[in-house]
Design a protein around this motif. Structure first.
Motif, mmCIF file in Angstrom:
data_model
loop_
_atom_site.group_PDB
_atom_site.id
_atom_site.type_symbol
_atom_site.label_atom_id
_atom_site.label_comp_id
_atom_site.label_asym_id
_atom_site.label_seq_id
_atom_site.Cartn_x
_atom_site.Cartn_y
_atom_site.Cartn_z
ATOM 1 N N ASN A 38 78.964 5.794 53.344
ATOM 2 C CA ASN A 38 78.739 6.164 52.079
ATOM 3 C C ASN A 38 78.707 7.844 51.940
ATOM 4 O O ASN A 38 78.200 8.137 52.841
ATOM 5 N N ASN A 44 85.490 8.196 49.525
ATOM 6 C CA ASN A 44 85.076 8.176 50.651
ATOM 7 C C ASN A 44 86.093 8.520 51.715
ATOM 8 O O ASN A 44 87.034 7.895 52.179
ATOM 9 N N VAL A 63 80.216 2.163 50.676
ATOM 10 C CA VAL A 63 79.605 2.099 49.403
ATOM 11 C C VAL A 63 79.832 3.180 48.610
ATOM 12 O O VAL A 63 79.657 4.376 49.105
ATOM 13 N N GLY A 65 79.661 6.003 45.982
ATOM 14 C CA GLY A 65 78.742 6.952 45.702
ATOM 15 C C GLY A 65 78.250 6.838 44.369
ATOM 16 O O GLY A 65 79.087 6.265 43.533
ATOM 17 N N THR A 71 73.142 3.384 44.349
ATOM 18 C CA THR A 71 73.678 3.392 45.899
ATOM 19 C C THR A 71 72.728 2.260 46.639
ATOM 20 O O THR A 71 73.366 1.561 47.601
ATOM 21 N N LEU A 75 74.335 -1.010 48.711
ATOM 22 C CA LEU A 75 74.259 -0.866 49.919
ATOM 23 C C LEU A 75 73.459 -2.428 50.400
ATOM 24 O O LEU A 75 73.659 -3.148 51.376
ATOM 25 N N SER A 95 75.262 9.419 52.903
ATOM 26 C CA SER A 95 75.419 10.632 52.516
ATOM 27 C C SER A 95 74.721 11.729 53.357
ATOM 28 O O SER A 95 73.501 11.361 53.796
#
Length: 338
Positions: A38, A44, A63, A65, A71, A75, A95
């Motif tokens: 993510n 990504n 995943v 953003g 998020t 997830l 992230s």
């Protein structure tokens, strides 16, 4: 139970590169590995980089953003679907701006608690970033430079607080490093000062110094058994309504045209331009004159440009208080939408 590891680390700390090596070790050990990535933004880049390095040796998912709540839902949904696929090991690369407590809480929710066992939290630190921060400390103990804001320091500390092992990246490449042991101890002292600043109950005794491509199987074995810590500390929320998420920006530049021969110089100028904001990370892809893809992965102290088999015509710029027009002025041409 499926073992799940969380690889944390602030922007530019080397999470994706580390995961390439770590996932390779787990695959060689016979694990059926899946990776969820993510990024801080809607596109990504890290998934493309991992896919190029690992190929079909393991399964990659992403995943997309969004805000923290969105998020989290995505997830959790991804983990539920992956539990049905026969994986024995899942690595999650979040992230660089991420709430570790929220992830741990999620694993105790139904139905995830029936399928997943928390394995390790591995936190990466960028030696360059911290040594530059220490270089900016004045006689009053305050940082004068822009290397790490209070918000960035909090996020870094919250990730380290839960880690079973802290991995120090890029120390062997640091210009500011006097020698490995002295620099390591300076960084360790700074991390423990940060933990104390936020009233953390956990202190770090040692840091593993990672040299890219040189982790032995014995070291990987130790890392894969490092577990995690409770690391209770002052809790500052990272939701969309507070200062922290608002404080960090992601800008997207599509179909960038620029002089490839001066690309490294151009990126260096963007980092140095204070009117552009506090640029922390630039990453993405561009094609050279021959149509070959180049991967760009840059922090304030280092610009890496390497060949890659595939890419996507974009650059992502991450930082604090960014000015899109000023940063965009460094490109000959770009689009700010797909």
């Amino acid at each position: 139970m499926i073992k799940i590891d969380l690889i944390t680390g602030f922007l530019g700390s080397g999470k994706t590169t580390f995961i390439k090596e770590y996932a390779g070790y787990l695959i060689e050990r016979g694990e059926n590995v899946a990776i969820i990535v993510n990024d801080h933004g809607a596109i990504n880049v890290d998934r493309l980089l991992l896919g190029d390095a690992l190929g079909d040796r393991c399964h990659l998912e992403m995943v997309i953003g969004g805000d923290a709540d969105c998020t989290r839902r995505r997830l959790k949904t991804k983990l539920i679907s992956m539990a049905m696929c026969g994986y024995t090991y899942v690595i999650v690369e979040p992230s660089g701006i991420f709430d570790v407590d929220d992830f741990l809480d999620m694993l105790y929710e139904e139905p995830l608690e029936r399928w997943y066992e928390m394995g390790n939290i591995i936190s990466l630190l960028d030696a360059d970033m911290i040594l530059n921060q220490l270089d900016q400390i004045n006689e009053n103990g305050l940082a004068e430079g822009r290397t790490m804001s209070n918000e960035a320091r909090y996020i870094m500390t919250s990730e380290v607080a839960k880690a079973g092992i802290v991995v120090l990246s890029k120390l062997d490449q640091c210009e500011k490093s006097k020698d490995t042991e002295t620099s390591k101890n300076q960084i360790l002292a700074y991390i423990n000062e940060s933990l104390e600043l936020y009233k953390c109950s956990h202190k770090i005794d040692d840091i593993y110094v990672w040299k890219c491509g040189q982790i032995s199987d014995e070291d990987f074995k130790r890392i894969s058994r490092s577990r995690y810590n409770t690391g209770e500390m002052i809790k500052l929320p990272l939701s969309k309504d507070n200062l922290f998420e608002k404080h960090f920006d992601s800008l997207f530049f599509f179909h960038v045209k620029t002089d490839i021969s001066k690309l490294e110089e151009t990126i260096g100028k963007i980092f140095s331009d204070r009117t552009a904001g506090n640029v922390m990370r630039i990453k993405g892809f561009i094609q050279d004159e021959g149509g070959n893809w180049l991967e760009v992965n840059a922090t304030r102290n280092r610009v890496n440009i390497e060949s890659i088999s595939t890419g996507q015509e974009l650059f992502i710029v991450i930082g604090e208080g960014l000015d899109e027009k000023i940063i965009g002025s460094y490109w000959d041409e770009y689009r700010n939408g797909i």
